[in-house]
Design a protein around this motif. Structure first.
Motif, PDB file in Angstrom:
ATOM      1  N   GLN A 149      39.346  -9.980 -10.339  1.00 43.54           N
ATOM      2  CA  GLN A 149      38.980  -8.579 -10.543  1.00 43.54           C
ATOM      3  C   GLN A 149      39.915  -7.686  -9.722  1.00 43.54           C
ATOM      4  OE1 GLN A 149      36.688  -7.330 -12.563  1.00 43.54           O
ATOM      5  NE2 GLN A 149      35.735  -9.249 -13.230  1.00 43.54           N
ATOM      6  N   PRO A 150      40.181  -6.457 -10.184  1.00 40.54           N
ATOM      7  CA  PRO A 150      41.049  -5.555  -9.416  1.00 40.54           C
ATOM      8  C   PRO A 150      40.448  -5.233  -8.056  1.00 40.54           C
ATOM      9  CG  PRO A 150      39.977  -4.388 -11.222  1.00 40.54           C
ATOM     10  CD  PRO A 150      39.707  -5.855 -11.442  1.00 40.54           C
ATOM     11  N   GLU A 151      41.280  -5.223  -7.007  1.00 43.00           N
ATOM     12  CA  GLU A 151      40.763  -5.059  -5.654  1.00 43.00           C
ATOM     13  C   GLU A 151      40.255  -3.638  -5.388  1.00 43.00           C
ATOM     14  OE1 GLU A 151      44.630  -3.917  -2.944  1.00 43.00           O
ATOM     15  OE2 GLU A 151      43.951  -6.005  -2.954  1.00 43.00           O
ATOM     16  N   ASP A 152      40.662  -2.663  -6.236  1.00 41.09           N
ATOM     17  CA  ASP A 152      40.181  -1.294  -6.048  1.00 41.09           C
ATOM     18  C   ASP A 152      38.947  -0.995  -6.903  1.00 41.09           C
ATOM     19  OD1 ASP A 152      41.382  -1.299  -8.513  1.00 41.09           O
ATOM     20  OD2 ASP A 152      42.508   0.566  -8.207  1.00 41.09           O
ATOM     21  N   LEU A 153      38.279  -2.077  -7.368  1.00 41.79           N
ATOM     22  CA  LEU A 153      37.072  -1.890  -8.179  1.00 41.79           C
ATOM     23  C   LEU A 153      35.965  -1.222  -7.370  1.00 41.79           C
ATOM     24  CD1 LEU A 153      36.095  -2.674 -11.082  1.00 41.79           C
ATOM     25  CD2 LEU A 153      35.000  -4.669 -10.030  1.00 41.79           C
ATOM     26  N   CYS A 154      35.950  -1.461  -6.054  1.00 40.43           N
ATOM     27  CA  CYS A 154      34.897  -0.935  -5.187  1.00 40.43           C
ATOM     28  C   CYS A 154      35.505  -0.084  -4.076  1.00 40.43           C
ATOM     29  CB  CYS A 154      34.090  -2.073  -4.560  1.00 40.43           C
ATOM     30  SG  CYS A 154      33.264  -3.138  -5.752  1.00 40.43           S
ATOM     31  N   SER A 155      34.824   1.001  -3.753  1.00 36.89           N
ATOM     32  CA  SER A 155      35.251   1.857  -2.656  1.00 36.89           C
ATOM     33  C   SER A 155      34.108   1.971  -1.655  1.00 36.89           C
ATOM     34  CB  SER A 155      35.616   3.252  -3.169  1.00 36.89           C
ATOM     35  OG  SER A 155      36.051   4.079  -2.104  1.00 36.89           O
ATOM     36  N   VAL A 156      34.435   1.845  -0.371  1.00 39.36           N
ATOM     37  CA  VAL A 156      33.412   1.819   0.674  1.00 39.36           C
ATOM     38  C   VAL A 156      33.282   3.193   1.326  1.00 39.36           C
ATOM     39  CG1 VAL A 156      32.661   0.742   2.825  1.00 39.36           C
ATOM     40  CG2 VAL A 156      33.838  -0.629   1.084  1.00 39.36           C
ATOM     41  N   VAL A 157      32.034   3.625   1.470  1.00 38.85           N
ATOM     42  CA  VAL A 157      31.688   4.922   2.049  1.00 38.85           C
ATOM     43  C   VAL A 157      30.773   4.699   3.242  1.00 38.85           C
ATOM     44  CG1 VAL A 157      30.385   7.061   1.616  1.00 38.85           C
ATOM     45  CG2 VAL A 157      31.914   6.150  -0.143  1.00 38.85           C
ATOM     46  N   SER A 158      30.906   5.516   4.259  1.00 35.92           N
ATOM     47  CA  SER A 158      29.955   5.498   5.376  1.00 35.92           C
ATOM     48  C   SER A 158      29.013   6.692   5.232  1.00 35.92           C
ATOM     49  CB  SER A 158      30.679   5.582   6.722  1.00 35.92           C
ATOM     50  OG  SER A 158      29.743   5.654   7.787  1.00 35.92           O
ATOM     51  N   ASN A 159      27.718   6.414   5.210  1.00 35.15           N
ATOM     52  CA  ASN A 159      26.692   7.460   5.074  1.00 35.15           C
ATOM     53  C   ASN A 159      25.530   7.128   6.009  1.00 35.15           C
ATOM     54  OD1 ASN A 159      24.221   8.210   2.557  1.00 35.15           O
ATOM     55  ND2 ASN A 159      25.036   9.609   4.079  1.00 35.15           N
ATOM     56  N   THR A 162      23.132   1.162  10.377  1.00 32.85           N
ATOM     57  CA  THR A 162      23.851   1.631  11.563  1.00 32.85           C
ATOM     58  C   THR A 162      24.831   0.554  11.990  1.00 32.85           C
ATOM     59  OG1 THR A 162      21.983   2.977  12.263  1.00 32.85           O
ATOM     60  CG2 THR A 162      23.612   2.427  13.937  1.00 32.85           C
ATOM     61  N   VAL A 163      26.112   0.877  11.909  1.00 36.86           N
ATOM     62  CA  VAL A 163      27.140  -0.143  12.143  1.00 36.86           C
ATOM     63  C   VAL A 163      28.236   0.417  13.045  1.00 36.86           C
ATOM     64  CG1 VAL A 163      26.733  -1.389   9.996  1.00 36.86           C
ATOM     65  CG2 VAL A 163      28.323   0.564  10.010  1.00 36.86           C
ATOM     66  N   PRO A 164      28.903  -0.452  13.820  1.00 32.80           N
ATOM     67  CA  PRO A 164      29.981  -0.005  14.710  1.00 32.80           C
ATOM     68  C   PRO A 164      31.187   0.507  13.936  1.00 32.80           C
ATOM     69  CG  PRO A 164      29.211  -2.214  15.293  1.00 32.80           C
ATOM     70  CD  PRO A 164      28.619  -1.885  13.963  1.00 32.80           C
ATOM     71  N   VAL A 165      32.005   1.272  14.640  1.00 35.07           N
ATOM     72  CA  VAL A 165      33.247   1.767  14.052  1.00 35.07           C
ATOM     73  C   VAL A 165      34.110   0.572  13.627  1.00 35.07           C
ATOM     74  CG1 VAL A 165      35.347   3.082  14.470  1.00 35.07           C
ATOM     75  CG2 VAL A 165      33.184   3.844  15.468  1.00 35.07           C
ATOM     76  N   GLY A 166      34.606   0.644  12.396  1.00 39.37           N
ATOM     77  CA  GLY A 166      35.436  -0.427  11.859  1.00 39.37           C
ATOM     78  C   GLY A 166      34.699  -1.334  10.892  1.00 39.37           C
ATOM     79  N   THR A 167      33.374  -1.135  10.756  1.00 41.94           N
ATOM     80  CA  THR A 167      32.602  -2.006   9.860  1.00 41.94           C
ATOM     81  C   THR A 167      33.000  -1.810   8.411  1.00 41.94           C
ATOM     82  OG1 THR A 167      30.721  -2.035  11.378  1.00 41.94           O
ATOM     83  CG2 THR A 167      30.283  -2.617   9.087  1.00 41.94           C
ATOM     84  N   ALA A 168      33.299  -0.588   8.016  1.00 43.94           N
ATOM     85  CA  ALA A 168      33.693  -0.339   6.623  1.00 43.94           C
ATOM     86  C   ALA A 168      34.911  -1.166   6.250  1.00 43.94           C
ATOM     87  CB  ALA A 168      33.963   1.146   6.405  1.00 43.94           C
ATOM     88  N   ASP A 169      35.829  -1.350   7.195  1.00 40.26           N
ATOM     89  CA  ASP A 169      37.013  -2.184   6.931  1.00 40.26           C
ATOM     90  C   ASP A 169      36.603  -3.628   6.673  1.00 40.26           C
ATOM     91  OD1 ASP A 169      38.646   0.009   7.307  1.00 40.26           O
ATOM     92  OD2 ASP A 169      39.074  -0.461   9.410  1.00 40.26           O
ATOM     93  N   LYS A 170      35.632  -4.113   7.446  1.00 40.75           N
ATOM     94  CA  LYS A 170      35.156  -5.494   7.255  1.00 40.75           C
ATOM     95  C   LYS A 170      34.431  -5.644   5.924  1.00 40.75           C
ATOM     96  CE  LYS A 170      34.679  -6.338  12.222  1.00 40.75           C
ATOM     97  NZ  LYS A 170      33.761  -6.642  13.350  1.00 40.75           N
ATOM     98  N   VAL A 171      33.634  -4.651   5.576  1.00 38.81           N
ATOM     99  CA  VAL A 171      32.921  -4.672   4.288  1.00 38.81           C
ATOM    100  C   VAL A 171      33.918  -4.658   3.141  1.00 38.81           C
ATOM    101  CG1 VAL A 171      31.442  -3.284   2.765  1.00 38.81           C
ATOM    102  CG2 VAL A 171      30.795  -3.643   5.154  1.00 38.81           C
ATOM    103  N   SER A 172      34.917  -3.786   3.241  1.00 36.29           N
ATOM    104  CA  SER A 172      35.937  -3.692   2.188  1.00 36.29           C
ATOM    105  C   SER A 172      36.714  -4.996   2.047  1.00 36.29           C
ATOM    106  CB  SER A 172      36.893  -2.542   2.513  1.00 36.29           C
ATOM    107  OG  SER A 172      37.853  -2.394   1.500  1.00 36.29           O
ATOM    108  N   ALA A 173      37.060  -5.612   3.185  1.00 38.62           N
ATOM    109  CA  ALA A 173      37.816  -6.872   3.147  1.00 38.62           C
ATOM    110  C   ALA A 173      37.001  -7.992   2.513  1.00 38.62           C
ATOM    111  CB  ALA A 173      38.231  -7.261   4.562  1.00 38.62           C
TER     112      ALA A 173
END
Length: 454
Positions: free
Chosen positions: A143-153, A121-132
């Motif tokens: 490594q290519p920066e698009d190797l990983c994609s972040v999803v909220s579930n 359970t994370v605040p709005v905007g956490t996915a951006d921090k995880v991706s960064a």
């Protein structure tokens, strides 16, 4: 599918076991070697009905493993669930250090495409921090920066019914990006959750920020209903109404319904207190006060003292040389979770007034002892006034009154003849409204509920 679960706590264990039950190959990571040792030796560090048996079954089938090996965990899963703790910080906001640390570890070791799923359970905007955080680590290794994609579930699990909730969900919320990588991640998540949608579609797809907010909004709404009913129950006590009759009267309205309309000693646990506080903090960071949620928090804190107020009104402020039996320690039945449990406040307040407490809980006593050791740190004499026994009836011996804090099924139909024989006086303070006041009156029990009128 090959899945990694980062964090083997409450959410991580349930998620991992249930996904393994559907035939996936699941690797559960935790950095606490003691926890992993417990799991690998056949134990389970938390209590949740049905979870131990499910873990045993899937470990035996080779679909579920537990380890502290970070590199192996990243290599294993095409889908990486982050299910670590997000404890409240001093200012009420969610502490994301463990989430970001997990993200960095993925970035340090990933060499193939990964779907990163924020299950915590994370605040709005956490996915951006995880991706960064992941991209920063990927760039360091070329490594290519698009190797990983972040999803909220986000998870919507009720403690005490978490396995059932996961296996038969009301809804599955998935937030993805609109990028090509995000669309690929959406398809991976669709495949993973396909077994849960066989009879009808339960999945709601949306953008990442909406998914993050949905979790907080759901818990905030449920917490609001509880605090609302507790305020009405306290008013019912003052005006001579019966809150149970009121509950039935308003719950029969299809627009309202009966769920979470029970009055009591306030909500606790790992979700509602933390999530309401974190959502309110998020709003303040954006220059907005959520006045209803601030009131929900305030009402809930006051409600934890309501039984003590009733005891004080009956016996006076000085409870020296008095002894109270307390049934229930966990914040709710079918769990050993003591986080924000009202029992902790009640015990401390009774001891502060000079009383001693004899408590029983079917499951939570080991965890309760650990929590009370922390609550009474610096007050060893106070801690000596609290004891725990192995049966509800044993807790009653020589006590001045019975205090009910958790609505375990085992407490619903006790032998009241035995209860009255063991207590010095037949007095019951029922913090969960388990009994009918009229029935208690017929038995000769002096009964105090929450908003119940004799």
């Amino acid at each position: 599918m090959k899945v990694t679960i980062i964090g083997s706590g409450y959410v991580g264990l349930v998620t991992g076991a249930c996904l393994a039950e559907q035939g996936n190959n699941v690797f559960c990571l935790d950095l606490d070697p003691k926890k992993i040792d417990i799991l690998n030796s056949g134990g389970v560090p938390i209590y949740e009905p049905g979870l131990k048996e499910m873990i045993e079954r899937n470990r035996a089938a080779g679909r579920l493993q537990f380890s502290t090996d970070i590199a192996a965990s990243v290599e294993h899963g095409d889908i990486q669930f982050i299910a670590v703790g997000t404890p409240p910080d001093e200012d009420g906001s969610a502490d994301l250090q463990y989430v970001v640390a997990a993200a960095r570890n993925i970035g340090r070791y990933a060499t193939t495409p990964k779907v990163i799923v924020d299950k915590s359970t994370v605040p709005v905007g956490t996915a951006d921090k995880v991706s960064a955080a992941i991209k920063e680590e990927l760039e360091k290794r070329g490594q290519p920066e698009d190797l990983c994609s972040v999803v909220s579930n986000p998870e919507f699990l009720k403690e005490g019914a978490a396995v059932e909730d996961f296996m038969r969900p009301d809804r599955i919320v998935i937030g993805t990006e609109s990028t090509p990588a995000g669309l690929r991640a959406k398809e991976q998540m669709r495949k993973l959750y396909a077994p849960f949608n066989r009879h009808h579609e339960r999945t709601y797809y949306m953008d990442v920020k909406s998914a993050e907010l949905t979790k907080y909004a759901a818990n905030a709404m449920l917490a609001t209903r509880i605090s609302f009913m507790n305020e009405l129950a306290n008013l019912a006590d003052l005006v001579g109404a019966d809150i149970e009759a009121v509950r039935q009267g308003i719950g029969s309205d299809s627009r309202i319904g009966y769920g979470f309309l029970y009055s009591g000693t306030g909500y606790g646990g790992s979700c509602f207190p933390k999530d309401v506080s974190a959502l309110s903090k998020t709003a303040k960071e954006h220059g907005r006060d959520l006045k209803i949620l601030d009131a929900v928090e305030a009402v809930n804190e006051l409600q934890k003292y309501i039984l003590v107020e009733k005891i004080e009104k009956r016996f006076g402020k000085d409870l020296s040389n008095m002894k109270f039996a307390l049934w229930g320690l966990a914040f709710k039945p079918n769990t050993d979770d003591m986080r924000e449990a009202p029992s902790r406040v009640i015990i401390q307040e009774l001891v502060k007034r000079g009383a001693s407490v004899v408590a029983h809980d079917p499951v939570a006593m080991p965890e309760a002892q650990h929590c009370l050791d922390l609550d009474f740190k610096g007050n060893p004499e106070g801690l000596k006034k609290v004891s725990m026994v192995e049966s509800p009836m044993a807790a009653l011996d020589g006590c001045d009154a019975l205090v009910i804090v958790t609505e375990w099924k085992a407490f619903r139909s006790p032998d009241f003849d035995q209860v009255m024989q063991k207590l010095k006086r037949p007095i019951v303070f029922d913090g969960r409204n388990l009994y009918e006041p009229s029935a208690m009156q017929e038995l000769g029990v002096e009964y105090y509920g929450i908003g119940r009128h004799n």
